[in-house]
Design an enzyme around this catalytic site. Structure first.
Site, PDB file in Angstrom:
ATOM      1  N   CYS A   2     -45.525  40.733  12.943  1.00 61.46           N
ATOM      2  CA  CYS A   2     -44.224  41.395  12.826  1.00 61.46           C
ATOM      3  C   CYS A   2     -43.433  41.096  14.093  1.00 61.46           C
ATOM      4  O   CYS A   2     -43.970  40.601  15.076  1.00 61.46           O
ATOM      5  CB  CYS A   2     -44.398  42.907  12.727  1.00 61.46           C
ATOM      6  N   ARG A  27     -40.702  36.236  11.849  1.00 61.02           N
ATOM      7  CA  ARG A  27     -42.046  36.795  11.992  1.00 61.02           C
ATOM      8  C   ARG A  27     -42.401  37.750  10.844  1.00 61.02           C
ATOM      9  O   ARG A  27     -43.529  38.231  10.754  1.00 61.02           O
ATOM     10  CB  ARG A  27     -42.165  37.558  13.318  1.00 61.02           C
ATOM     11  N   TRP A  75     -43.986  42.234   8.536  1.00 57.26           N
ATOM     12  CA  TRP A  75     -44.759  41.398   7.619  1.00 57.26           C
ATOM     13  C   TRP A  75     -45.966  42.243   7.252  1.00 57.26           C
ATOM     14  O   TRP A  75     -46.836  42.494   8.076  1.00 57.26           O
ATOM     15  CB  TRP A  75     -45.186  40.099   8.320  1.00 57.26           C
ATOM     16  N   ASN A 101     -47.063  45.604  16.058  1.00 58.39           N
ATOM     17  CA  ASN A 101     -47.384  44.273  15.547  1.00 58.39           C
ATOM     18  C   ASN A 101     -48.890  44.131  15.686  1.00 58.39           C
ATOM     19  O   ASN A 101     -49.440  44.478  16.726  1.00 58.39           O
ATOM     20  CB  ASN A 101     -46.657  43.220  16.396  1.00 58.39           C
ATOM     21  N   GLY A 102     -49.551  43.628  14.630  1.00 54.37           N
ATOM     22  CA  GLY A 102     -50.987  43.415  14.743  1.00 54.37           C
ATOM     23  C   GLY A 102     -51.774  44.288  13.795  1.00 54.37           C
ATOM     24  O   GLY A 102     -51.237  44.809  12.819  1.00 54.37           O
ATOM     25  N   GLU A 483     -57.471  17.796   2.055  1.00 50.72           N
ATOM     26  CA  GLU A 483     -56.439  18.528   2.788  1.00 50.72           C
ATOM     27  C   GLU A 483     -55.786  17.633   3.841  1.00 50.72           C
ATOM     28  O   GLU A 483     -54.560  17.626   4.001  1.00 50.72           O
ATOM     29  CB  GLU A 483     -57.046  19.788   3.427  1.00 50.72           C
ATOM     30  N   LYS A 487     -51.833  16.617   3.986  1.00 48.66           N
ATOM     31  CA  LYS A 487     -50.986  16.868   5.174  1.00 48.66           C
ATOM     32  C   LYS A 487     -50.251  15.594   5.554  1.00 48.66           C
ATOM     33  O   LYS A 487     -49.091  15.628   5.933  1.00 48.66           O
ATOM     34  CB  LYS A 487     -51.829  17.338   6.375  1.00 48.66           C
ATOM     35  N   GLU A 490     -47.481  14.653   2.570  1.00 48.41           N
ATOM     36  CA  GLU A 490     -46.354  15.550   2.277  1.00 48.41           C
ATOM     37  C   GLU A 490     -45.306  15.580   3.388  1.00 48.41           C
ATOM     38  O   GLU A 490     -44.137  15.780   3.113  1.00 48.41           O
ATOM     39  CB  GLU A 490     -46.835  16.967   1.956  1.00 48.41           C
ATOM     40  N   HIS A 506     -66.170   2.116  -6.766  1.00 47.53           N
ATOM     41  CA  HIS A 506     -65.818   2.170  -8.190  1.00 47.53           C
ATOM     42  C   HIS A 506     -64.344   1.880  -8.405  1.00 47.53           C
ATOM     43  O   HIS A 506     -63.793   2.238  -9.438  1.00 47.53           O
ATOM     44  CB  HIS A 506     -66.222   3.526  -8.774  1.00 47.53           C
ATOM     45  N   LYS A 605     -41.424  25.852  -0.192  1.00 49.57           N
ATOM     46  CA  LYS A 605     -42.544  26.633   0.328  1.00 49.57           C
ATOM     47  C   LYS A 605     -43.272  27.368  -0.789  1.00 49.57           C
ATOM     48  O   LYS A 605     -44.481  27.541  -0.753  1.00 49.57           O
ATOM     49  CB  LYS A 605     -42.025  27.620   1.385  1.00 49.57           C
TER      50      LYS A 605
HETATM   51  C1  F6R Z   1     -49.310  22.047   1.114  1.00 46.42           C
HETATM   52  C2  F6R Z   1     -48.910  23.309   0.528  1.00 46.42           C
HETATM   53  C3  F6R Z   1     -48.994  23.440  -0.936  1.00 46.42           C
HETATM   54  C4  F6R Z   1     -49.461  24.861  -1.312  1.00 46.42           C
HETATM   55  C5  F6R Z   1     -49.385  25.026  -2.835  1.00 46.42           C
HETATM   56  C6  F6R Z   1     -49.868  26.386  -3.266  1.00 46.42           C
HETATM   57  O1  F6R Z   1     -49.173  22.057   2.509  1.00 46.42           O
HETATM   58  O2  F6R Z   1     -48.501  24.211   1.217  1.00 46.42           O
HETATM   59  O3  F6R Z   1     -49.831  22.486  -1.495  1.00 46.42           O
HETATM   60  O4  F6R Z   1     -50.749  25.040  -0.846  1.00 46.42           O
HETATM   61  O5  F6R Z   1     -48.071  24.845  -3.274  1.00 46.42           O
HETATM   62  O6  F6R Z   1     -49.060  27.386  -2.720  1.00 46.42           O
HETATM   63  P1  F6R Z   1     -49.579  28.874  -2.612  1.00 46.42           P
HETATM   64  O7  F6R Z   1     -50.732  28.868  -1.676  1.00 46.42           O
HETATM   65  O8  F6R Z   1     -48.406  29.637  -2.107  1.00 46.42           O
HETATM   66  O9  F6R Z   1     -49.992  29.284  -3.996  1.00 46.42           O
END
Ligand code: F6R
Length: 610
Positions: A2, A27, A75, A101-102, A483, A487, A490, A506, A605
């Site tokens: 927060c 935050r 948050w 916060n925390g 993963e 990273k 994307e 294969h 996001k």
């Molecule tokens: C990659 C990323 C996405 C999310 C995916 C699921 O860096 O952020 O692949 O992991 O869109 O999103 P959530 O976790 O919000 O369901």
């Protein structure tokens, strides 16, 4: 996570607090509030929703005049986003009012003890327990400093509090443990804030509080005390960052800031269920009886959350010996597979709003399967609809590419694996303790890796113009490769694929060409030689071997073009360390390509449509 603020001076506090909170909204933004002290009375205004709603509320007639106050943007961690759970929170007679916060880890015990002394609780927050504990000691001591010291000695967790005491005009008090709090020095006025961005428009002269230090603001005077109550001298520093850098904590991008917040996210997620030497999953409705009856686990998620689930599959199967299927939510929702009624569906989502994940969860529920959601955003749709929730404590994630939420998801999965294994009799007491100890050591090891991040920065620039990359691994290392590869692609737009190393022959091996980045993950001892052979095959076709390996792994020492050694840990948890250099690699390649790291093209996001 927060945002918290305090002000004492000659100007009207509410306007200064609102301005500062606007800078701290990154935050947390599910509710906001402020309290102002004037003529021995504390007025509080708070609101669910964004800061703008609070601003409107104040304009529409609330009297919040006064030159000393505290503010908060939230948050949610304990208790859904709502007005009652919004900060500030207060003691019954309003003697003590606080923002926080925390996490107060032992808030249940505190509440129970205070209830014996007649205290009542109206919110679902951990904060209220702490405020009332401070009030409890304040009633005995009649002295804010002594009350804070006594209370803090009884509070477990990581936290910052900023407080008003009704009987102490013009004074704002603060204390921190493990989370940031700074004090700002102006002319005839002083400030407290979670970070400098909130006060930069008013002053560049700041004090950085040490851990377990207490601060008192009184107009322009700022004083510091240790936990014995002795005054401490402190040096002022001048902030040279511009506003933009300040919001990102001095980092160039939110993504890098969030990469650095991972140790904290991991620690808080673990701390949220681990109390007095024990993991407690009862709030998740997971009694020992229920855990023993699980015959199958389905892990359902998208993107990085799916990758966290892929790690979990190996860990849960190996430790708890429960069969696990990892399912892409977008596939699961349309598949007609026979489902085991005694299964547990674990739904993983940072946002708690991903359309496919939500639909897949509903499908599992319609089929009579119990659902446990691992979610970061409190009060999100998935959190509300799941039968039970395990909240990760990553705090708000701003960068589109997830880092700290993924790391927190891994920890939640490890906790489930270890606890399920224990309850089902698959782990001896001492082995259980050892594994818990290994999880607890992860945060410092994550920071150790980050201390050497420049090594990745140097190598990443080699790939500024690269077109393709492969990430290879087996078992947990394959899940990490997925993963790492995501990273990379994307945010840097470099085409990258994760491949289960055994699959190379294969088909994919035909794509290797001179200078192509081939990343190999090596954290599982029994597979070192296997993956080494796959990497050598890539090398003989011109691949550039980028290795992330556990310290002590000798395979490929001579042949690799670059090796990044991560600290040793129990192999079940190695993903938490191996992923860090891979996040950095994606980040630095994107920076080298001068791309918008925090907002990559075509991505959002939260994916709330199919
Ligand atoms: C990659 C990323 C996405 C999310 C995916 C699921 O860096 O952020 O692949 O992991 O869109 O999103 P959530 O976790 O919000 O369901």
């Amino acid at each position: 996570m927060c945002g918290i603020l305090g002000y004492s001076g000659d100007r009207q506090a509410s306007g200064i607090l609102l301005n500062g909170l606007a800078k701290l909204e990154y935050r947390g933004y599910d509710s906001a509030g402020l309290a102002v002290l004037e003529d021995g009375e504390i007025k509080i205004v708070k609101n669910k929703g964004r800061l703008q709603a609070l601003e409107e509320k104040i304009k529409s007639g609330y009297d919040v005049s006064g030159t000393c106050g505290i503010g908060h943007t939230r948050w949610a961690t304990h208790g859904e986003p709502s007005e009652v759970n919004a900060h500030p929170l207060w003691s019954d007679d309003m003697s003590v009012v606080a923002v926080h916060n925390g996490i107060v880890e032992n808030y249940r015990e505190i509440k129970n003890k205070l209830a014996e002394h007649g205290y009542k609780f109206y919110s679902q927050t951990d904060t209220e327990a702490a405020v009332k504990l401070i009030d409890f000691f304040y009633k005995q001591e009649k002295n804010p400093l002594k009350a804070i010291i006594k209370a803090i000695k009884n509070i477990e967790g990581s936290f910052c509090f900023v407080l008003l005491f009704k009987d102490f005009p013009n004074e704002v008090w603060g204390v921190r443990k493990d989370l940031p709090l700074i004090a700002g020095q102006g002319k005839g006025e002083s400030f407290l804030a979670s970070d400098v961005s909130a006060i930069l428009q008013d002053t560049r002269q700041v004090y950085y509080l040490d851990n377990m230090e207490i601060v008192q603001l009184k107009k322009g005077v700022v004083r510091f005390f240790d936990m014995e109550g002795y005054a401490k001298p402190k040096e002022l520093s001048e902030v040279t960052w511009d506003m933009n850098a300040a919001e990102k904590g001095g980092f160039e991008h939110f993504m890098m800031k969030e990469i650095h917040e991972q140790a904290r996210a991991v620690k808080d997620t673990f701390g949220s269920v681990y109390h007095s030497g024990k993991i407690n999953l009862e709030e998740m409705n997971l009694s020992d009886e229920k855990i023993k009856n699980i015959s199958q686990i389905y892990i359902i998620a998208c993107g990085s959350a799916y990758h966290a689930g892929a790690v979990a599959q190996y860990v849960i199967e190996d430790l708890a010996k429960i069969p696990v299927r990892i399912e892409l939510a977008s596939e699961f929702r349309y598949r007609n597979m026979p489902l085991d009624k005694n299964a547990l569906a674990i739904i993983i989502s940072q946002s708690g709003e991903t359309a496919d994940t939500l639909a897949a969860m509903r499908r599992a529920k319609e089929n009579g399967i119990k659902t446990l959601a691992i979610v970061n955003v409190v009060g999100s749709t998935i959190a509300r609809e799941a039968d039970s929730v395990f909240y990760t404590m990553a705090g708000p994630e701003i960068a589109v590419a997830t880092t700290k939420a993924y790391s927190a998801q891994l920890i939640a999965c490890y906790i489930l694996a270890v606890q399920f294994a224990k309850v089902r009799g698959e782990l001896e007491g001492s082995e259980y303790e050892r594994l818990i100890g290994e999880i607890q050591k992860l945060p410092e090891k994550i920071d150790e890796i980050l201390d050497e991040k420049e090594r990745i920065e140097e190598i990443a620039y080699k790939f500024t113009n690269a077109r393709n990359a492969f990430y290879l691994g087996r078992n947990i290392d394959y899940a990490v490769a997925m993963e790492g590869s995501l990273k990379m692609k994307e945010i840097s737009y470099l085409h990258s694929e994760a491949i289960a190393a055994g699959e190379m022959k294969h088909g994919p091996i035909s794509l290797i060409e001179k200078g192509m980045l081939v990343a190999g993950i090596m954290t599982q001892k029994n597979l070192y030689q296997k993956i080494a052979s796959n990497m050598l095959e890539a090398r003989s076709r011109g691949g550039f071997l980028f290795i992330v390996a556990t310290r002590g792994c000798e395979a490929l020492k001579e042949e690799a073009d670059f090796i990044y050694n991560i600290p040793e840990t129990d192999e079940h948890f190695a993903a938490s360390l191996a992923v860090i250099p891979l996040q950095l690699m994606g980040y630095y390649v994107a920076v080298a390509r001068k791309l918008d790291v925090d907002k990559p093209r075509n991505l959002a996001k939260s994916v709330t449509v199919e």
